[in-house]
Every structure is written in structure tokens, then in C-alpha cells.
Design an enzyme around this catalytic site. Structure first.
Site, PDB file in Angstrom:
ATOM      1  N   GLY D 148      44.127-131.714 -31.035  1.00  0.00           N
ATOM      2  CA  GLY D 148      42.833-131.344 -31.584  1.00  0.00           C
ATOM      3  C   GLY D 148      42.943-130.063 -32.395  1.00  0.00           C
ATOM      4  N   CYS D 149      41.926-129.784 -33.180  1.00  0.00           N
ATOM      5  CA  CYS D 149      41.947-128.619 -34.057  1.00  0.00           C
ATOM      6  C   CYS D 149      41.922-127.314 -33.256  1.00  0.00           C
ATOM      7  CB  CYS D 149      40.799-128.680 -35.052  1.00  0.00           C
ATOM      8  SG  CYS D 149      39.196-129.064 -34.325  1.00  0.00           S
ATOM      9  N   TYR D 150      40.943-127.174 -32.375  1.00  0.00           N
ATOM     10  CA  TYR D 150      40.888-125.955 -31.546  1.00  0.00           C
ATOM     11  C   TYR D 150      42.152-125.793 -30.693  1.00  0.00           C
ATOM     12  CZ  TYR D 150      35.810-125.112 -32.326  1.00  0.00           C
ATOM     13  OH  TYR D 150      34.578-124.831 -32.846  1.00  0.00           O
ATOM     14  N   PRO D 151      42.626-126.850 -29.993  1.00  0.00           N
ATOM     15  CA  PRO D 151      43.836-126.679 -29.182  1.00  0.00           C
ATOM     16  C   PRO D 151      45.050-126.244 -30.000  1.00  0.00           C
ATOM     17  CG  PRO D 151      42.652-128.634 -28.463  1.00  0.00           C
ATOM     18  CD  PRO D 151      41.961-128.138 -29.714  1.00  0.00           C
ATOM     19  N   THR D 152      45.170-126.725 -31.242  1.00  0.00           N
ATOM     20  CA  THR D 152      46.320-126.316 -32.050  1.00  0.00           C
ATOM     21  C   THR D 152      46.336-124.796 -32.227  1.00  0.00           C
ATOM     22  OG1 THR D 152      46.430-128.421 -33.234  1.00  0.00           O
ATOM     23  CG2 THR D 152      47.387-126.504 -34.344  1.00  0.00           C
TER      24      THR D 152
END
Lengths: 345, 345, 345, 345
Positions: D148-152
Site C-alpha cells: 500500500g501507499c502509506y505502508p511503503t
């Protein structure tokens, strides 16, 4: 009817004061002081004020200053502390929108502001103008240290939880986000449109000068030394501040109980609105108004209370609260001349 | 492989040239010249270039300039005309992104630019770099006067109608709209975020310096003196130009016939796209790319042909077209190193 | 004190009416009608109105409608014409913010709006609510056709030049630019943030439904059939309209003389400001207010008069002018409850 | 040369994959699958792709899917888990940009996503595609669960400190900020321009579905169960994510030592850039590129390490990292076809 003066004529704080005060029912004369633009009309610098406030700006002097009933300093740090001691005791009520009188300790001021302010004896005469919290003291103040924009949102969000002993004061982390107008009207690469548009920035991690101001008044109500993390960010929009505060819960209260506590705390405060039912505030919902909207969320998984507060940085975060304090000082209803409904959309 | 130099190191034109040229397959060395920042790395001024172009900037000199195969001037008006005569004939191809060589008449230049450029003998040596229209001449040029941003969109939109004798050249009104990056990186109150955001402005009504440039090349193809109205506006966005051109139709052609004529005119031009079926171009649809998208609309009620053209002002309106011209000069395919797909959304 | 009703409860027009009317000194009761949301509070749809207007919306009926002194229709095209004939003559003053009563000819309406409106006999009863121009007629009207946003700016800009016979009415080209709120609150891909942000669009070239409205009232004052080109564009901002009008001058008047003529024309109009000394209006300078700011520029080279006008599309372009008309009908000062100072920055 | 397929044709993920893959040197055929728009060209939905990718979209079937070498799922949650088990083992490499395969536990998935995913046996076959950290496993994967974007951003910022045992894993608070494109192309009031512009919002406090994904991989490297606070916010801009992570330091390392440790950790990673000298990253500095820029700050007063990470949510946060993983799987250099320089300004 009173006569008011605004020092720092062409900044955003002054212009927002004008937007309020030209229609305040108890103000019948406005003087604007600007050393660099004395003789010019404010509407030359701000054409939107044409036909509204074609006021010629003047040079500030002690004699001139004393002709006002209330004098607002909408000046950068380092100016008001040179004037206020000279005006104290003359009957003029002094409301300072800069940070010069917000800290009690000159050393602390110097270490965060990287410049000097006045002597402690003068700093002690100032009352901190967080209208909802220090109302009594403000009503009798001769010098009001009007709060910073971030501290206003942060403290209104945190103080009920501190006073209610709901959270651990040593656990506080504040993540702040502001619109660009907070940086003022002085041009810089940071606020250059092409560099700020479609961009999100962080700045002064752990070193922002509003940190000791927040800590001072958290400590005051916690009756202990509170140290916080404060990280400011800048959002590609003109107006608005949101503070997201992370705190550790110390009690077994439910979210509903804490929300009720907050609502009770601000029961008689017309400018604070507590959100219900998981509804979260947005900065646009207070745009152009003097409101502070607050939500509280209990995160069961982590035992944390997360508090969101939003204000318009130029209104409740500066000029709006300054006028609210003028109302308190004069014994008028807090909302006099301040009933701006948020401009939405 | 060639060696290129960029004069005017820290402006947006230079930085956009870097974005293209660091990955151009025929370029193996890049020099950046900046007198004010010589010795600094470009990535100090632009952290987004860290690990991509940590190039140390140099002071420009004739000796230094001559070591390049192609030299781009991404400088404000008034700089390139002082250097180009000294470098002419040394074998360096000179591509000037400023306006110094775009007009043939010094007097006209002086009256619109409010400053001086070089002698007519030098102005005559420059080829106007509207890549799709003056391709042959560009391929043999030593000096390329790279077009202005507004003229690129305006001329690509109008020239087919002029050459096809579809419109009355004396009827042209051009309403231009630009993103804020067109104003460059120098800070000013006009481009201060808080004043430009959520705002739409008009400026230099009838007096913008791109007017005589547009008129020169319209006149060239109309074989008559063309005088136009040109009014520029500024849009709260970073990149993008749209020109809306109003013209009187002189023929009985249908919209479909005119659209076909336009498509034929640009048949072999990879960077011009003609819209079909009433589809109208938007600036974002060319964002970050070298495309110029054009629509034509016949308004039967008024007998007018309305032409919309959009470009990215920093690409096709500046650095992109400059590299396109470098490709033409070197006999490479026009699209070499320029296949940027619009960044959308 | 009067009682007012707003039909079309959750649109931006209704919400802007609420922003004004909740503080209007002569209004003491507000009803909001919304068939789709009857029973809900307006503050459920708009949290910024919490503690300000927690009004429960009702279903509209003729009986219900008649209880109001003034009824505003802030509805999409096609709604008001079904209600107004039923309410006419009952003593309720009817102010229609939609286009249903702005044209006199049903056929023309149908061809531009692609739907039907009511019979001519009803259309003839409506007075066009351009407050500054049709003041007398408005003061006696039972039905006010409140002007469209583009027509308001365009007509206020052009009518003095038409009435003064300064320009050739057959030469008019209007290039319009609007903020996104003009498209209302209904979601669509066109107004999806990621597609509209950092984008500039043109739409409905020569086919916008405000065109016949502009032409009708230009013709009225020109005493001749006027046909114009009108091209609307959409700007990545929320509020604001600018119209740039290009016209051919028919007289030998200087710019100063024409500017003086404009100033005289609007001498007693508190909401129209004529710019001086080449100062050009910006949309932000009227943000949130009821002002219309106008500049005129004579372009000697082309013999054209270029007129710029800016308004806030939701205020002078909709709700603000509607309240201005309510004031005129009731014999109050035009500015009553409308003294909003532009929010700047 | 390989053949690739993209499922979920008209979303922003698919369009960003197209921006990259149409110019990838090892891709010579692209299929786009969209059940709702099969038969249409992608350029009908996205005019900016005209002349670039006038590809006709197809209906997805197992037979059709198998003709590709690599198949990307750019689909909402709940789609890919229905297809991937049917395609596993057929030789097609499967890269899933949705969340369906990112969690190992169906119950956890169901509780955060409020819908179901596939059986654990299938979830276990997927490799988490955080390219810099799980490179080895990705190189041999048949199914890649693209992060996901936030996890990256969060994980790239935190993992070095976790692996280096610099911080207390139980202390982590992540304050996330995203541009609006993260919400996709489906229209909604939340992403309606007039409501999102000049606005800053917080959403899903403590309940965002990326929370368990972040916790899973922090736990993996901490070798302990890590629970975090994660609060997402939405910024009025199209692209970009910043995560501000607050952590308690457990060691006596200086800021310089920690910065050096980070730089060593990512020494061979071309897409991670560690800032130096107090320079803080901004989202615009990675706009349109695959970079992740990270800064670390030690706050002595509070004993906290504050980590800032920025990415372009559609690139490193989605399509860019997916192509990076395709490169790793195929044994190509990670940067192949991904050398996009940030578009600045």
C-alpha cells in the site's frame, strides 16, 4: 464607542483585524500604524479594501498611541516589547499578537526566538489571551499576550484532558498542519506559488518557537513540567490549522464519557464546538470564522486518546481571538462583531 | 554523443532542460553556468535533483562556452544578446530560450521589452524555433530563437487557419491563460502563495511582450501586417497554458473540413494532436509533456472560428521545444529524448 | 421582521443564502425546503453550520410556501417554473436563482437549456434582477429572475459602454472564467479533485445557456439585436468569476473619459467599484463579498475597449444579489445584511 | 521482450502503469482488461493518452490472462483474490496492487477491510513487494502483494531503525498525509473539488486498513508483535504522501550516527535517498518519480527519533513499485524503465 489602533499595517494580521473591526458595533475609529508605509492608504496595498477602508497609515509614536482605547500589535517578533513598557499605565489596553509577551522566561524566549524580548517584570504583567481558559484574568488585563496559532488549537484541544487528568502529560505528541498565510506577507522561496502549490512540507522539527508556549500552559494546568514533541507542517492552502495530538489515556473513561466531559468543559463557550458521533473536523468548516472545532477519538488498541482541533489561523489563531479578548476586556459579549459564519464551500 | 551547456543555472527553464537532457540518449556531458551560484551544486538549490544531477555550476566564459556542442540560454531578457555574437561561428549551436532574438526590429524590441537587444545584423542570423513550422531553417541554424510560451500555443493554433486563408487575419483576438511557473523562480508578491492561490488574475492588457512575436509570425504567413489583441491571465496552477483565439471565418468550410485541414497540416508532426468530435483540450492533458493539443470550433451564430490550444509552458513552451530544436539541428528524430507521457492525474 | 423560505436546501446557493440570511437584521425566521432530505437538519449535510443553523428541512407544499414573506428558489433549472405560477398573487415575493424565468421566449429557452420552462405569460411577469440596472422594476416585482453568474459580471461590465454608445454592439466577444463551485454540489468526473486540480479547462464553446440571457439584456439597452461570442472556462479554484470582454470602440473617447463615464454610471451603486490608474481586478479581491470590480482598458493599437469584471459567483453571482433584490423589494438599503468585506488573503 | 496485462483498466493505478510500461524497454505488448469498458479505447476515457495508447480494452478471462508474461491487478479490494488462485502455476507472474494478499490472516483482513479475501494457503504464497527489503523473495515470487501507499513510506522510514534496534517498537505513532489521487477515480463528495480544495481533512482515525499491513512487517523485523497508532490525513493536492513517524530512542546514538546507519542500510538502493544536514523532504521533490526520500531527526529534549518519508503515492506507492518488482522478478536492473526525474516545479 471606542477608538482602536493597529500597529503593523500591511501584514495579514492587520488586514484581518480590519475585516473584523470596520464592522464592530462598538468601534468608531480605526488608526493604522506603519512606519514603512506611513502616508499611503491601506487600500493602495490591498485593493480589496477600496471603498471600505481607504485609511491613511500613520507613523507610530507614544503620543499617537495613547489616543487609542485599544492598541493591537500585529507585528513580527521583536517590535511590541519595545513599545509596550512605554504605553503601560496610560489607560490604553494593549493586545499583542506577536510572541514577545507569551513566555515568562527571557532565556527561554531567546533560545527559541533567536532574539531578545523585554525584562521579566514586564513579561509578568501580560495575561495570556486564550479567551476560553483565562477569561477572568483577561477581563482585567492591561497587556494581553494573544496566543500563537498552533498553541490556540493545541491547547483548546488538550487542556480539558489535562485538567480532567484523563491523559498522561508526559506522553503528548502534537503533529501540526498550517495553511501558508501563517508565514505572513513577506515573500520567500518557501511561499513562492510554484514551489508551494501541489506540495506538502515539514519544517522546524522539534524547534518551532510555539513549542515552549504550548508547554508553558500545559504545565500550568498539569501543575507539573510538561515537555512535548511538536512538529509543524505546511499545507498547500491559504488558511486553516489542524493539530493532531497523540496522548496516552490514564483512566478507564469511554469515548462517550470523554466527549461529554469536553462538552461540559466548553459549555458556555460560543466559539468551541465539540464533534459528535465520530464526525471529524475539517479546516474548511471553520474558514473565515472564529470557531475552534474539536473531536476526540479513543483508540482502544493502543490506549491512546487522539484529539483533533481546527481553527482559521488568521481568525481564532490571531485577529479573531484578539478581538474576542478586546470584547472580554470591555465587558461585551464575546461574540460581539465576531459572528462570522464559515465560508463554505 | 554530444556535450551541452546550460546558461542560467537555477531558473525553471534550466531545471526543465536538466529533466530532459540527463536522460537524452545522445548527450553525455552537461555543463551548467551560473555566475551567481558558481561553485555550488545544482542539487543544493534543487534537492529533487540529488543523486540525479549533483553537478557543480561554473562561471560562463567564451572559452568555456566553446567547449560545448550545443549551448542553451535559459536566461532573462538582456543576457543572451551579449554572448551570442561572441560565440557565433565557433561551431557551437546556440539555442536561446529568452526573447532577445525573436524580433527582427530593435526598436520594436525596445518598446515592448523596455530594454535593449543587439544589432539587426545579429537578429537576422537567428532562426525562429517553432519546430513544426520552421523545421528546414532550424535544421541549418547556428542561432535558434526559441519561441515564447504564449506564442507557441497561439501560433500552432492559428497558423493553419492563416495559411489556409480560412480566417480574416485582421480579426484575431487571443485570450491567454498561464500557470504561475511562467513567472519564473524570482519571488514577488504576485506569485506569493497566499495571494495567488484561490485567485485568478489578468495582467498587461494589450502590453505583453509576446504580442509583437505573435504578430511577426502571423504576418509572415499571412503575407500582410497582422495586428492582434492579446490579453494574458494567470491561473492558480503551476504548469500549463491555454490560448483561446477568436477569429472571423472568411470561407464556407464546415467545422469538419477545417478540422481535416488542421489534421493534414500537422500530419507528420508527432507533438501536435488535433481533437475530434467536439472534444476540447485541457492543460492537464499535456502536463509534463511536449504535446500541443488543439481544438477548432465553428460558431455558426457569429461566423467565428474559435481555436483552443494547450501546452505545458515549461516543455513545449520552453525547454521541450528547445530540445526538439536541438534534435532537428542534429538530424535526429524530433522525439528523441522527448517521449514524456503527460502525467495524469 | 420577515420570514423567508429557501427551496433547494442542500445546494451551494441555499447554503450561501443561509450564510447571509442567518444574520440579516430584518429576517427572524428561516425555512429550508428539500424534498430529498426533509426531516434532516441542514447541519447534518453541512457540519460547518452546527450551532449556527441546526434547522430541520421540510417538504415544500403550496400551503407551506405561502407562510413565508419571501421565497428563494435555489434549485436546478426546471423546478421553479412548476411552483411559481401556483404561488403568484399570494403575497409571497418570489426570487428565482435558477434560469427558468430569465428568458422571454420559451423556444429560445428550450434550445439552450434542452428542457422546457413555463408559458410566456408567466415569463413576462418576472423582472430581471440585475440590481443596479433594473432597480425600479425590481422594487415592484412579485417574481424576480435572479441573474446568472456569468451574465451578472458580463452585463455590469458592458452595459455602460452600450448605453453610452461607446462600443459597437455587434463586435462583442466575452471570454469567461469561473471557479468550480459554479458547477454545484453534485459530484461528477469534471469536478473530481484529482482531475480538476492543477488543470484549466474550456467547455461549451458557443453553446453555454447564459449566452441568450446576456444577449437579451444587451439587446434591451442597445435597442437592437445583439449577438455575442461567449466562451466559458473553468479555473482550479472554488469561488470567483472573471469576464474579459473584447469590444470595438465607436467613439474618440480617451480611456480616462470612459473610466469617468463608468464611474458616473455606477455613482450611487455601493457594490460596483471601478478601478483606476491601470489597476486590474482579481477574483480574490471580491472573495466572499457582494462586490463587482470593473476595469476598462483602451487598446489604441487595435481600437478595442477591453473590459474586465470580477465577482464572487456565489455572492453577487447568486445568493448575494438575491438578497440585494430582497432588500430592494422591501425598501431597505441595498447593503442591509450584505456588508461582507472580501476575505483576503 | 515480454507481454504484460493490466486488470482494472480505467483506474489511476492502471493509467500510471501505462505511463511507465508504454516506454519500458523490455515490454512490447500491453493488454488492458476492463469488464465495464471492454471494447472502448483507454484513450476515450483518458484523452491525454491519444496517439500514445489507443488500446482497446478487453474482457478478462483465464485463457486471456494466461497469454501474458506478467499480469498486474490494479483493482479495488476484493477482485484479485478471485482470479489469482486460478492463474497460479500457469507461468504468469502476478503482481497485485490491491490489498487482497498483503495480510496473512483472513480474520484480520475481514475486520479491517469489512469484506473477505481468499484462504490462508493462497495468502501464504504471496511475497510482500517492498522492493528494497524483500528483494530476494520477490525475485522468485509468482504472486507479489504490492505494498500500500502509506505502508511503503512508513516501512521504508521505520525498518532501518527497527532492524538496528535504535527505537522502541512499542512507541510508534505514524501521522500520514496523502494527496487526493489516493482515493481513486470514483467520484464522491469527499473528493469533490469545491469541498476538498482549500481544505485539510483527517479520516479513519485508528481504523485505516493499512494499519495491520504496517504492523505485520514491523513485527516481522522486530521479531515481536508491534502495535502502532496510524492516523491518515488528506491534503489538497493530487499526488504525494508524507509520513511523520514518532518513536522513542533506545540507544545513545547521535543523529549523525543514525543518519549514517540509514545511508548504509540503503546503500545499494537506487530509489531511496537519505537527506543530510537537517534538510527535510517535501512531497513535490519526488513528484512523478519512484523515489522515497527520508530524513531523520533526533529530538534531544524528548528522546524521540522523528522520521519523515515522502513518496509519490501513484509511483513508489503503487505503479512504480509494481514495475520495480517486475524488474526484480525478471532479473533486470531495478531502475529499468523507471528513471523518472521528479517533475519540479
Amino acid at each position: 464607542m471606542i477608538k482602536i489602533g493597529i500597529v503593523g499595517g500591511t501584514g495579514y494580521g492587520a488586514v484581518e483585524l480590519l475585516r473584523i473591526l470596520t464592522q464592530h458595533p462598538h468601534v468608531d475609529e480605526i488608526n493604522i500604524y506603519s512606519n514603512s508605509k506611513a502616508g499611503d492608504k491601506i487600500s493602495d496595498s490591498y485593493p480589496h479594501l477600496d471603498a471600505i477602508a481607504n485609511i491613511e497609515m500613520k507613523t507610530l509614536s507614544v503620543a499617537e498611541a495613547k489616543t487609542n482605547d485599544v492598541l493591537f500589535f500585529a507585528t513580527p517578533p521583536g517590535v511590541s516589547h519595545q513599545w509596550i513598557p512605554k504605553l503601560y499605565g496610560t489607560g490604553v489596553k494593549l493586545i499583542d499578537l506577536s510572541g514577545d509577551f507569551r513566555l515568562l522566561d527571557r532565556e527561554v524566549y531567546a533560545s527559541w526566538y533567536k532574539q531578545a524580548t523585554t525584562e521579566k517584570e514586564w513579561l509578568e504583567k501580560a495575561v495570556y489571551g486564550l479567551s476560553e481558559v483565562y477569561t477572568e484574568a483577561i477581563s482585567e488585563a492591561e497587556i494581553v499576550a494573544n496566543p500563537g496559532c498552533y498553541p490556540t488549537a493545541t491547547l483548546l484541544g488538550l487542556l480539558p484532558a489535562i485538567e480532567g487528568k484523563i491523559i498522561d502529560p508526559s506522553s503528548i505528541i502534537v503533529d501540526g498542519k498550517t495553511g501558508v498565510s501563517g508565514a505572513g506577507r513577506s515573500v520567500s522561496l518557501n511561499t513562492h506559488y510554484a514551489e508551494m502549490n501541489e506540495n506538502f512540507k515539514v519544517y522546524q522539527v522539534g524547534t518551532h518557537k510555539h513549542t515552549p508556549e504550548i508547554e508553558r500552559f500545559l504545565s500550568d494546568k498539569a501543575e507539573a513540567d510538561v515537555v512535548i514533541s511538536f512538529t509543524p507542517h505546511i499545507v498547500p492552502m491559504t488558511r486553516g490549522i489542524m493539530t493532531t495530538s497523540y496522548t496516552q489515556i490514564m483512566t478507564n473513561h469511554t469515548e462517550q464519557e470523554i466527549e461529554d466531559f469536553y462538552r461540559a468543559y466548553y459549555e458556555h463557550q460560543p466559539f468551541v464546538r465539540i464533534r459528535t458521533n465520530g464526525n471529524l473536523p475539517q479546516t474548511k468548516e471553520v474558514y473565515g470564522s472564529n470557531y475552534c472545532d474539536i473531536s476526540i477519538t479513543v483508540d482502544q488498541r493502543t490506549g491512546r486518546l487522539i484529539i483533533i482541533a481546527v481553527i482559521d489561523n488568521l481568525m481564532k489563531g490571531a485577529a479573531g481571538q484578539a478581538v474576542q479578548n478586546m470584547n472580554i476586556i470591555n465587558g461585551w459579549d464575546q461574540t460581539t462583531g465576531l459572528s462570522f459564519i464559515p465560508t463554505y464551500p
